[in-house]
Motif scaffolding. Sequence first.
Motif, PDB file in Angstrom:
ATOM      1  N   GLN A 113     -36.604   2.561  54.140  1.00 53.63           N
ATOM      2  CA  GLN A 113     -35.884   1.332  53.825  1.00 53.63           C
ATOM      3  C   GLN A 113     -36.095   0.908  52.361  1.00 53.63           C
ATOM      4  OE1 GLN A 113     -34.038   0.446  56.616  1.00 53.63           O
ATOM      5  NE2 GLN A 113     -35.183   2.149  57.495  1.00 53.63           N
ATOM      6  N   THR A 114     -37.207   1.322  51.753  1.00 54.54           N
ATOM      7  CA  THR A 114     -37.493   0.921  50.374  1.00 54.54           C
ATOM      8  C   THR A 114     -37.347   2.049  49.356  1.00 54.54           C
ATOM      9  OG1 THR A 114     -39.870   1.224  50.749  1.00 54.54           O
ATOM     10  CG2 THR A 114     -39.012  -0.990  51.033  1.00 54.54           C
ATOM     11  N   ILE A 115     -37.677   3.291  49.735  1.00 52.83           N
ATOM     12  CA  ILE A 115     -37.610   4.369  48.735  1.00 52.83           C
ATOM     13  C   ILE A 115     -36.644   5.488  49.106  1.00 52.83           C
ATOM     14  CG2 ILE A 115     -39.921   3.869  47.849  1.00 52.83           C
ATOM     15  CD1 ILE A 115     -40.842   6.496  49.271  1.00 52.83           C
ATOM     16  N   GLY A 116     -35.906   5.298  50.180  1.00 54.99           N
ATOM     17  CA  GLY A 116     -34.908   6.288  50.561  1.00 54.99           C
ATOM     18  C   GLY A 116     -35.522   7.619  50.959  1.00 54.99           C
ATOM     19  N   THR A 117     -34.820   8.691  50.629  1.00 51.84           N
ATOM     20  CA  THR A 117     -35.236  10.020  51.084  1.00 51.84           C
ATOM     21  C   THR A 117     -36.548  10.496  50.463  1.00 51.84           C
ATOM     22  OG1 THR A 117     -33.873  11.096  49.393  1.00 51.84           O
ATOM     23  CG2 THR A 117     -32.870  10.735  51.576  1.00 51.84           C
TER      24      THR A 117
END
Length: 175
Positions: A113-117
């Motif tokens: 949710q905060t840093i993606g993949t």
Amino acid sequence: MPIDTTRSFTPVRIAVLTVSDTRSLAEDRSGDTLVGLLTEAGHELADRILLRDDADEIVDQLNRWIEDASIDCILTTGGTGVTGRDVTPEAVERVASKMIPGFGELFRWLSYQTIGTSTIQSRACACVARGTYIFALPGSTGAVKDAWNGILRDQLDSRHRPCNFVELMPRLLEQ
């Protein structure tokens, strides 16, 4: 998740281990963040140490804390990536009695949710080791906050419903 205010809060005695080849305790922002979060929540800092990325040294320290009956939980930060020097998950597995796979799965979902993949590079993990909880977190302050605020704050609170890790502590050594 709900906190049942009719139940009493039970402080957990937590040791913090930072794993890093590049930081000292004076520069340990993720360790400082963990200590601040756990003490603000009402828990006790049982011990704190910084070790280099060496699996044998990490295992030795984990075993010392596991054998210390006054320590309920160990939080590690650092060494959970995929590079050659990242050995914290391997050290945790060497002392584990039972792995808690849902912790790493949930951590990566929250982190997404905060840093993606980029979260896929994390090998955050958790276990019970001879009656002591161990949670291995990445070394960034953001990851430490995600793990604490999204999982550990509730699961280490004896008032959290419908269940929490604290209420299981008396039963961790059952056969």
